[in-house]
Design a protein around this motif. Structure first.
Motif, PDB file in Angstrom:
ATOM      1  N   MET A 191     -23.520   0.878 -12.386  1.00 47.42           N
ATOM      2  CA  MET A 191     -23.833   1.436 -11.074  1.00 47.42           C
ATOM      3  C   MET A 191     -23.972   2.949 -11.169  1.00 47.42           C
ATOM      4  SD  MET A 191     -21.848   0.549  -7.520  1.00 47.42           S
ATOM      5  CE  MET A 191     -21.022   2.091  -7.233  1.00 47.42           C
ATOM      6  N   LYS A 209     -20.505   8.599  -5.379  1.00 53.15           N
ATOM      7  CA  LYS A 209     -20.877   9.624  -4.400  1.00 53.15           C
ATOM      8  C   LYS A 209     -19.611  10.273  -3.847  1.00 53.15           C
ATOM      9  CE  LYS A 209     -25.348   8.671  -4.398  1.00 53.15           C
ATOM     10  NZ  LYS A 209     -26.311   9.613  -4.963  1.00 53.15           N
ATOM     11  N   ILE A 225     -12.821   8.612  10.668  1.00 54.63           N
ATOM     12  CA  ILE A 225     -13.782   7.498  10.640  1.00 54.63           C
ATOM     13  C   ILE A 225     -14.686   7.620   9.413  1.00 54.63           C
ATOM     14  CG2 ILE A 225     -15.865   6.548  11.735  1.00 54.63           C
ATOM     15  CD1 ILE A 225     -14.589   7.099  14.456  1.00 54.63           C
ATOM     16  N   SER A 241     -12.685   7.263   5.934  1.00 59.22           N
ATOM     17  CA  SER A 241     -12.245   5.900   5.631  1.00 59.22           C
ATOM     18  C   SER A 241     -13.442   5.014   5.314  1.00 59.22           C
ATOM     19  CB  SER A 241     -11.425   5.314   6.790  1.00 59.22           C
ATOM     20  OG  SER A 241     -12.177   5.300   7.985  1.00 59.22           O
ATOM     21  N   THR A 242     -14.531   5.196   6.064  1.00 63.62           N
ATOM     22  CA  THR A 242     -15.722   4.376   5.811  1.00 63.62           C
ATOM     23  C   THR A 242     -16.353   4.737   4.468  1.00 63.62           C
ATOM     24  OG1 THR A 242     -16.104   4.229   8.192  1.00 63.62           O
ATOM     25  CG2 THR A 242     -17.933   3.608   6.759  1.00 63.62           C
ATOM     26  N   ALA A 259     -14.793   5.780   1.851  1.00 65.82           N
ATOM     27  CA  ALA A 259     -13.958   5.151   0.821  1.00 65.82           C
ATOM     28  C   ALA A 259     -14.230   3.655   0.759  1.00 65.82           C
ATOM     29  CB  ALA A 259     -12.483   5.426   1.103  1.00 65.82           C
ATOM     30  N   ALA A 260     -14.458   3.052   1.929  1.00 64.56           N
ATOM     31  CA  ALA A 260     -14.764   1.615   1.961  1.00 64.56           C
ATOM     32  C   ALA A 260     -16.114   1.330   1.320  1.00 64.56           C
ATOM     33  CB  ALA A 260     -14.748   1.102   3.399  1.00 64.56           C
ATOM     34  N   MET A 261     -16.965   2.357   1.242  1.00 69.14           N
ATOM     35  CA  MET A 261     -18.271   2.212   0.602  1.00 69.14           C
ATOM     36  C   MET A 261     -18.235   2.738  -0.834  1.00 69.14           C
ATOM     37  SD  MET A 261     -20.641   3.286   3.865  1.00 69.14           S
ATOM     38  CE  MET A 261     -22.231   2.616   3.394  1.00 69.14           C
ATOM     39  N   ASP A 262     -17.045   2.742  -1.408  1.00 73.01           N
ATOM     40  CA  ASP A 262     -16.834   3.121  -2.816  1.00 73.01           C
ATOM     41  C   ASP A 262     -17.190   4.573  -3.115  1.00 73.01           C
ATOM     42  OD1 ASP A 262     -15.975   0.556  -3.215  1.00 73.01           O
ATOM     43  OD2 ASP A 262     -17.908  -0.169  -3.974  1.00 73.01           O
ATOM     44  N   ALA A 313     -10.065   1.796  16.727  1.00 70.72           N
ATOM     45  CA  ALA A 313      -8.786   2.041  16.050  1.00 70.72           C
ATOM     46  C   ALA A 313      -8.119   3.298  16.604  1.00 70.72           C
ATOM     47  CB  ALA A 313      -9.028   2.209  14.555  1.00 70.72           C
ATOM     48  N   GLN A 342      -3.973   4.713  12.838  1.00 68.87           N
ATOM     49  CA  GLN A 342      -4.464   3.566  12.066  1.00 68.87           C
ATOM     50  C   GLN A 342      -5.535   4.005  11.060  1.00 68.87           C
ATOM     51  OE1 GLN A 342      -5.943   0.693  14.846  1.00 68.87           O
ATOM     52  NE2 GLN A 342      -5.902  -1.006  13.380  1.00 68.87           N
ATOM     53  N   LEU A 343      -6.474   4.820  11.522  1.00 69.17           N
ATOM     54  CA  LEU A 343      -7.546   5.287  10.633  1.00 69.17           C
ATOM     55  C   LEU A 343      -6.999   6.184   9.530  1.00 69.17           C
ATOM     56  CD1 LEU A 343     -10.308   6.061  13.286  1.00 69.17           C
ATOM     57  CD2 LEU A 343     -10.364   4.238  11.584  1.00 69.17           C
ATOM     58  N   MET A 377      -5.456   4.032   6.935  1.00 70.40           N
ATOM     59  CA  MET A 377      -6.438   3.349   6.095  1.00 70.40           C
ATOM     60  C   MET A 377      -7.073   4.330   5.116  1.00 70.40           C
ATOM     61  SD  MET A 377      -8.105   0.513   8.600  1.00 70.40           S
ATOM     62  CE  MET A 377      -8.078  -1.091   7.823  1.00 70.40           C
ATOM     63  N   GLU A 386      -4.649   4.538   2.357  1.00 77.10           N
ATOM     64  CA  GLU A 386      -4.648   3.286   1.607  1.00 77.10           C
ATOM     65  C   GLU A 386      -5.854   3.206   0.669  1.00 77.10           C
ATOM     66  OE1 GLU A 386      -4.796  -1.364   2.901  1.00 77.10           O
ATOM     67  OE2 GLU A 386      -4.002   0.059   4.349  1.00 77.10           O
ATOM     68  N   PHE A 387      -6.993   3.740   1.128  1.00 81.03           N
ATOM     69  CA  PHE A 387      -8.227   3.686   0.339  1.00 81.03           C
ATOM     70  C   PHE A 387      -8.357   4.862  -0.633  1.00 81.03           C
ATOM     71  CE2 PHE A 387     -10.690   1.192   3.867  1.00 81.03           C
ATOM     72  CZ  PHE A 387     -10.017   0.043   3.512  1.00 81.03           C
ATOM     73  N   ASN A 446     -14.239  -2.496  17.081  1.00 83.86           N
ATOM     74  CA  ASN A 446     -15.378  -1.588  17.070  1.00 83.86           C
ATOM     75  C   ASN A 446     -15.394  -0.750  15.805  1.00 83.86           C
ATOM     76  OD1 ASN A 446     -17.650  -0.340  18.298  1.00 83.86           O
ATOM     77  ND2 ASN A 446     -16.676  -0.621  20.291  1.00 83.86           N
ATOM     78  N   PRO A 452     -15.062   1.941  13.042  1.00 85.42           N
ATOM     79  CA  PRO A 452     -15.489   1.348  11.762  1.00 85.42           C
ATOM     80  C   PRO A 452     -14.606   0.184  11.302  1.00 85.42           C
ATOM     81  CG  PRO A 452     -14.056   3.194  11.290  1.00 85.42           C
ATOM     82  CD  PRO A 452     -14.057   3.021  12.795  1.00 85.42           C
ATOM     83  N   LEU A 453     -13.796  -0.365  12.224  1.00 86.71           N
ATOM     84  CA  LEU A 453     -12.814  -1.375  11.787  1.00 86.71           C
ATOM     85  C   LEU A 453     -13.409  -2.599  11.087  1.00 86.71           C
ATOM     86  CD1 LEU A 453     -10.137  -1.202  14.633  1.00 86.71           C
ATOM     87  CD2 LEU A 453      -9.860  -0.560  12.237  1.00 86.71           C
ATOM     88  N   ILE A 484     -15.924  -2.825   9.150  1.00 84.17           N
ATOM     89  CA  ILE A 484     -16.266  -2.430   7.770  1.00 84.17           C
ATOM     90  C   ILE A 484     -14.988  -2.249   6.941  1.00 84.17           C
ATOM     91  CG2 ILE A 484     -17.216  -0.545   6.359  1.00 84.17           C
ATOM     92  CD1 ILE A 484     -19.391  -2.205   7.631  1.00 84.17           C
ATOM     93  N   LEU A 485     -13.998  -1.556   7.527  1.00 86.24           N
ATOM     94  CA  LEU A 485     -12.762  -1.292   6.781  1.00 86.24           C
ATOM     95  C   LEU A 485     -12.035  -2.586   6.456  1.00 86.24           C
ATOM     96  CD1 LEU A 485     -11.384   1.846   8.700  1.00 86.24           C
ATOM     97  CD2 LEU A 485     -12.952   1.756   6.761  1.00 86.24           C
ATOM     98  N   LYS A 499     -13.918  -4.479   3.748  1.00 88.81           N
ATOM     99  CA  LYS A 499     -13.650  -3.884   2.435  1.00 88.81           C
ATOM    100  C   LYS A 499     -12.317  -4.396   1.868  1.00 88.81           C
ATOM    101  CE  LYS A 499     -12.524  -0.571  -0.613  1.00 88.81           C
ATOM    102  NZ  LYS A 499     -12.958  -0.612  -1.996  1.00 88.81           N
ATOM    103  N   TRP A 527     -23.379  -1.157   4.163  1.00 86.19           N
ATOM    104  CA  TRP A 527     -22.178  -1.270   3.336  1.00 86.19           C
ATOM    105  C   TRP A 527     -22.465  -2.105   2.082  1.00 86.19           C
ATOM    106  CZ3 TRP A 527     -19.341  -5.598   1.868  1.00 86.19           C
ATOM    107  CH2 TRP A 527     -18.129  -5.319   1.219  1.00 86.19           C
ATOM    108  N   ARG A 580     -24.680  -0.246  -0.406  1.00 85.03           N
ATOM    109  CA  ARG A 580     -23.999   0.842  -1.101  1.00 85.03           C
ATOM    110  C   ARG A 580     -22.969   0.328  -2.106  1.00 85.03           C
ATOM    111  NH1 ARG A 580     -24.959   5.342  -3.120  1.00 85.03           N
ATOM    112  NH2 ARG A 580     -26.330   5.701  -1.353  1.00 85.03           N
ATOM    113  N   THR A 581     -22.262  -0.751  -1.741  1.00 85.45           N
ATOM    114  CA  THR A 581     -21.185  -1.236  -2.615  1.00 85.45           C
ATOM    115  C   THR A 581     -21.671  -2.239  -3.655  1.00 85.45           C
ATOM    116  OG1 THR A 581     -20.629  -3.017  -1.065  1.00 85.45           O
ATOM    117  CG2 THR A 581     -19.421  -0.930  -0.824  1.00 85.45           C
TER     118      THR A 581
END
Lengths: 169, 78
Positions: free
Chosen positions: A1, A5, A24, A27-28, A30-33, A111, A115-116, A119, A122-123, B16, B18-19, B21-22, B25, B53, B56-57
């Motif tokens: 890959m 980024k 937001i 965290s997003t 990180a969720a997208m690597d 959230a 909470q965000l 996360m 965590e990420f 809602n 970004p939950l 997606i999170l 993941k 998502w 990208r992943t």
């Protein structure tokens, strides 16, 4: 890959509304690597405190819609015309607006900031606290959550120099 | 359209951005390569967000269907 980024964010605002975008996006990302760093400076610094007490200040945001989180759909959609001299002068107005915003967000499944932020950690999102702002405003490390790094402009820029996305919020 | 077997189901209805997606993941992280996650959401923004998502992943968005405002996504872990 392809290579990882990187996202670099400066969080400079501490009101509830402005607290959302950094957490937001980080965290997003990180969720997208992606790698993500948030540098907290000036009024953004209190977002690292163990207890976040961020509020909204409607009089500083004249375009902010004032809506109610209860009642019929029509009632909830109504935009209350609150004059600036009321939102800026009535004691407790910010607290009331903050409660309404939190209630609306909860009902819409958004959230909480806590909470965000959790996360993000965590990420593996890195949080850097601006050392200078800490000195100026008198913050102690003990007031902040675990896992925070401390540094200055050079610390942020060293990372941001290789970032694909850099945002000042 | 339920002929895809899922290894895990994740309900993000009512949540809602970004939950969804999170949470997706986190769920995908707990799966083995090749396993499938079924995620349901009511956030209309999740249609484009899930596609981005996945792109990208590198995880595969196998399908997306919508029924009465509920979006169902099947994701195969890379």
């Amino acid at each position: 890959m392809a290579e990882t980024k990187k996202l670099a964010i400066i969080a400079s605002q501490g009101t509830l509304d402005w607290a959302y975008p950094p957490f937001i996006l980080a965290s997003t990302a990180a969720a997208m690597d992606m790698e993500a760093v948030i540098f907290f400076t000036f009024y953004g610094l209190p977002l690292l405190k163990k207890e976040i007490d961020a509020k909204v200040a409607p009089h500083t945001n004249p375009a902010m819609p004032m809506k109610m989180p209860f009642g019929s759909k029509e009632f909830q959609s109504y935009n209350w015309p609150i004059p600036n001299f009321i939102s800026g002068n009535v004691p407790g107005f910010d607290s009331m607006a903050t409660s309404l915003m939190k209630e609306t967000f909860k009902k819409k499944g958004v959230a909480t900031i806590e909470q965000l932020r959790g996360m993000c950690q965590e990420f593996g999102v890195r949080f850097i606290a601006c050392q200078m702002t800490m000195e100026v405003f008198g913050f102690e490390k003990e007031e902040f959550i675990e896992g925070v790094e401390y540094g200055g402009a050079a610390t942020f820029l060293e990372y941001a120099a290789d970032a694909n996305i850099s945002l000042f919020i | 359209m339920s002929d895809i077997a899922s290894n895990m189901d994740l309900n993000c209805e009512g949540l809602n951005c970004p939950l969804p997606i999170l949470k997706t993941k986190k769920a995908v992280d707990s799966l083995q390569s090749g396993e499938v996650l079924k995620m349901t959401a009511t956030d209309p923004g999740s249609i484009n967000d899930m596609a981005s998502w996945a792109k990208r992943t590198g995880n595969e968005l196998v399908s997306h269907t919508e029924q009465a405002g509920v979006h169902t996504f099947f994701i195969r872990k890379k």
